[in-house]
Design a protein around this motif. Sequence first.
Motif, PDB file in Angstrom:
ATOM      1  N   VAL A   6      15.418  25.268  -8.221  1.00 43.33           N
ATOM      2  CA  VAL A   6      14.990  26.289  -7.271  1.00 43.33           C
ATOM      3  C   VAL A   6      14.307  25.580  -6.107  1.00 43.33           C
ATOM      4  O   VAL A   6      13.424  24.741  -6.304  1.00 43.33           O
ATOM      5  CB  VAL A   6      14.042  27.322  -7.932  1.00 43.33           C
ATOM      6  N   GLN A  50      15.539  35.363  -0.635  1.00 50.60           N
ATOM      7  CA  GLN A  50      16.155  34.546  -1.669  1.00 50.60           C
ATOM      8  C   GLN A  50      17.628  34.368  -1.381  1.00 50.60           C
ATOM      9  O   GLN A  50      18.222  35.133  -0.616  1.00 50.60           O
ATOM     10  CB  GLN A  50      15.969  35.193  -3.054  1.00 50.60           C
ATOM     11  N   GLN A  74      14.399  31.228 -13.050  1.00 53.31           N
ATOM     12  CA  GLN A  74      14.783  29.830 -13.209  1.00 53.31           C
ATOM     13  C   GLN A  74      15.233  29.534 -14.632  1.00 53.31           C
ATOM     14  O   GLN A  74      16.150  28.727 -14.847  1.00 53.31           O
ATOM     15  CB  GLN A  74      13.615  28.914 -12.821  1.00 53.31           C
ATOM     16  N   GLY A 101      21.984  26.597  -8.343  1.00 50.98           N
ATOM     17  CA  GLY A 101      20.589  27.018  -8.267  1.00 50.98           C
ATOM     18  C   GLY A 101      20.383  28.112  -7.244  1.00 50.98           C
ATOM     19  O   GLY A 101      21.323  28.792  -6.821  1.00 50.98           O
ATOM     20  N   TRP A 102      19.140  28.256  -6.807  1.00 49.35           N
ATOM     21  CA  TRP A 102      18.777  29.305  -5.862  1.00 49.35           C
ATOM     22  C   TRP A 102      17.579  28.848  -5.035  1.00 49.35           C
ATOM     23  O   TRP A 102      16.921  27.851  -5.351  1.00 49.35           O
ATOM     24  CB  TRP A 102      18.477  30.609  -6.611  1.00 49.35           C
ATOM     25  N   TYR A 103      17.323  29.572  -3.971  1.00 51.12           N
ATOM     26  CA  TYR A 103      16.166  29.251  -3.122  1.00 51.12           C
ATOM     27  C   TYR A 103      15.338  30.497  -2.899  1.00 51.12           C
ATOM     28  O   TYR A 103      15.805  31.629  -3.059  1.00 51.12           O
ATOM     29  CB  TYR A 103      16.598  28.627  -1.794  1.00 51.12           C
ATOM     30  N   GLN A 104      14.079  30.264  -2.521  1.00 51.08           N
ATOM     31  CA  GLN A 104      13.156  31.369  -2.297  1.00 51.08           C
ATOM     32  C   GLN A 104      12.082  30.924  -1.312  1.00 51.08           C
ATOM     33  O   GLN A 104      11.612  29.787  -1.363  1.00 51.08           O
ATOM     34  CB  GLN A 104      12.504  31.801  -3.614  1.00 51.08           C
ATOM     35  N   TYR A 135      18.847  30.677 -14.798  1.00 50.68           N
ATOM     36  CA  TYR A 135      19.734  29.729 -14.114  1.00 50.68           C
ATOM     37  C   TYR A 135      19.878  28.446 -14.929  1.00 50.68           C
ATOM     38  O   TYR A 135      20.987  27.948 -15.158  1.00 50.68           O
ATOM     39  CB  TYR A 135      19.177  29.389 -12.731  1.00 50.68           C
TER      40      TYR A 135
END
Length: 308
Positions: A105, A20, A93, A74-77, A96
């Motif tokens: 995401v 992540q 999520q 945001g974020w990534y995974q 966020y």
Amino acid sequence: VVLKIIKHYQEEGQGNEVVQGVLLGLVVDDRLEITNCFPFPQHTEDDADFDEVQYQMEMMRSLRHVNIDHLHVGWYQSTYYGSFVTRALLDSQFSYQHAIEESVVLIYDPIKTAQGSLSLKAYRLTPKLMEVCKEKDFSPEALKKANIAYENMFEEVPIVIKNSYLINVMLWELEKKSAVADRHELLSLASSNHLGKSLQLLMDRVDEMSQDIVKYNTYLRNVSKQQQQKHQYQQRRQQENIQRQSRGEAPLPEEDINKLFKPPQPPPRMESLLIAGQINTYCQNIKEFNAQNLGKLFMAQALQDYNN
């Protein structure tokens, strides 16, 4: 950003290990432009004093000092055979999106990417699900009132990837240096292992759904049984009052029947919705694998006819 995400998984992702990271960028008109990212560091139980929030703040502060986009968007995974529809992803999520309205995401699938095409999708929680998560009421009645089903839990946001000219030149050089000797290897039907794994994961989720249905049916039986007990209790009270009235005695005082018969707690239904969403994802993966294999068969046959 895409290359950084792929590099992060190749360096730290092993098997079903999920990696992540944080997405950085800015909002331009009606677009969310993701221009940078950095990974969450891998830490063990020995690193109990590691503070992820402090780490993120320090990273964004350092990027701001060197005049790089540092706004959190945001974020990534990464995902393992598409198994990303989980409660952990939903809670993350929601946090966020509640704090940063435009956050998304990004889900990177390395297994699909290894088959020859980049698999990267962006998701957000729908407004209906955001309202339910704010209330934290996942009972069957609340979800039914909000008209929440697994189809309308997440909304996919279209992605447009734009490279600089230098990146395009680098990718062109990498393609020329590709180690693939025979391009026909790309037509190999070596996806039976992936198809079998997806089917196994699908069977596991169906078993979980079956167990959840059993729990819900048990709850319905308990509710029905309690309703019968309430009815019998009320009939006894009514008959006793009639007898007391015939003897000239005062009727029994009124009692709150809900205090005597506490209703059973309904099981939360959010897990069932997530399992249903995951089953739908696995079915789509299996459909895509079959479509890829069919396309490869047609292409291989066309090449053979051409060579003949």
